[in-house]
Scaffold this motif. Structure first.
Motif, PDB file in Angstrom:
ATOM      1  N   VAL A  43      -5.681   7.193   9.411  1.00  0.00           N
ATOM      2  CA  VAL A  43      -5.721   6.524  10.709  1.00  0.00           C
ATOM      3  C   VAL A  43      -6.052   7.552  11.793  1.00  0.00           C
ATOM      4  N   SER A  44      -6.609   7.047  12.890  1.00  0.00           N
ATOM      5  CA  SER A  44      -6.852   7.897  14.057  1.00  0.00           C
ATOM      6  C   SER A  44      -6.806   7.011  15.284  1.00  0.00           C
ATOM      7  N   GLY A  45      -6.747   7.661  16.437  1.00  0.00           N
ATOM      8  CA  GLY A  45      -6.768   6.902  17.681  1.00  0.00           C
ATOM      9  C   GLY A  45      -5.427   6.842  18.367  1.00  0.00           C
ATOM     10  N   ASP A  46      -5.194   5.730  19.036  1.00  0.00           N
ATOM     11  CA  ASP A  46      -4.036   5.514  19.888  1.00  0.00           C
ATOM     12  C   ASP A  46      -2.722   5.519  19.100  1.00  0.00           C
ATOM     13  N   ALA A  47      -1.767   6.338  19.538  1.00  0.00           N
ATOM     14  CA  ALA A  47      -0.489   6.446  18.835  1.00  0.00           C
ATOM     15  C   ALA A  47       0.267   5.125  18.814  1.00  0.00           C
ATOM     16  N   SER A  48       0.195   4.347  19.868  1.00  0.00           N
ATOM     17  CA  SER A  48       0.898   3.057  19.888  1.00  0.00           C
ATOM     18  C   SER A  48       0.317   2.097  18.851  1.00  0.00           C
ATOM     19  N   ALA A  49      -0.988   2.090  18.696  1.00  0.00           N
ATOM     20  CA  ALA A  49      -1.626   1.228  17.700  1.00  0.00           C
ATOM     21  C   ALA A  49      -1.274   1.683  16.285  1.00  0.00           C
TER      22      ALA A  49
END
Length: 130
Positions: A43-49
């Motif tokens: 996974v990568s990107g926004d920590a909340s997502a």
């Protein structure tokens, strides 16, 4: 977990994956080779997502974030950490590594401190939300 933690575990304990019975998410922007017999998702990107995906996969159980300060900092900044388990392994490195390099001050309360059988020291801290 962060990709460096993932790679360290595979390098140092290739036949003894400690998260065999739970889904694991590795936070990375790189393409990593994953063992076919393990439930691991990149996974990568926004920590909340990412945290939402992990909570969904956990089906009501607690979500455990494993890794270094850089990985944890992103989740702390997003308000996704409630507690820290900091294990210090007594090895002299020559220079320090930030435990949780965030851009804002965090209030923490020490809940427990103990020495593990291996000689590592563990502190359990609750993060206070502001």
């Amino acid at each position: 977990m962060g990709s460096r933690t993932f790679e360290w575990i595979l390098s140092n304990s290739p036949d003894d994956w400690p998260y065999r019975d739970v889904p694991a998410f590795v936070v990375t922007k790189r393409h990593l080779t994953l063992p076919a017999d393990l439930d691991i998702t990149l996974v990568s990107g926004d920590a909340s997502a990412i945290a939402a995906k992990a909570r969904n996969a956990a089906k009501g159980k607690s979500v455990w974030l494993v890794g270094g300060g850089q990985t944890a900092a992103g989740f702390a900044e997003a308000g996704e950490l409630q507690q820290l388990f900091i294990t210090t392994i007594p090895v002299f490195l020559g220079s320090g590594v930030p435990v949780l390099p965030v851009d804002r001050a965090l209030d923490v309360v020490l809940r427990k401190q103990r020495t593990l059988q291996s000689g590592a020291m563990e502190c359990i801290l609750d993060l206070q939300t502001s």
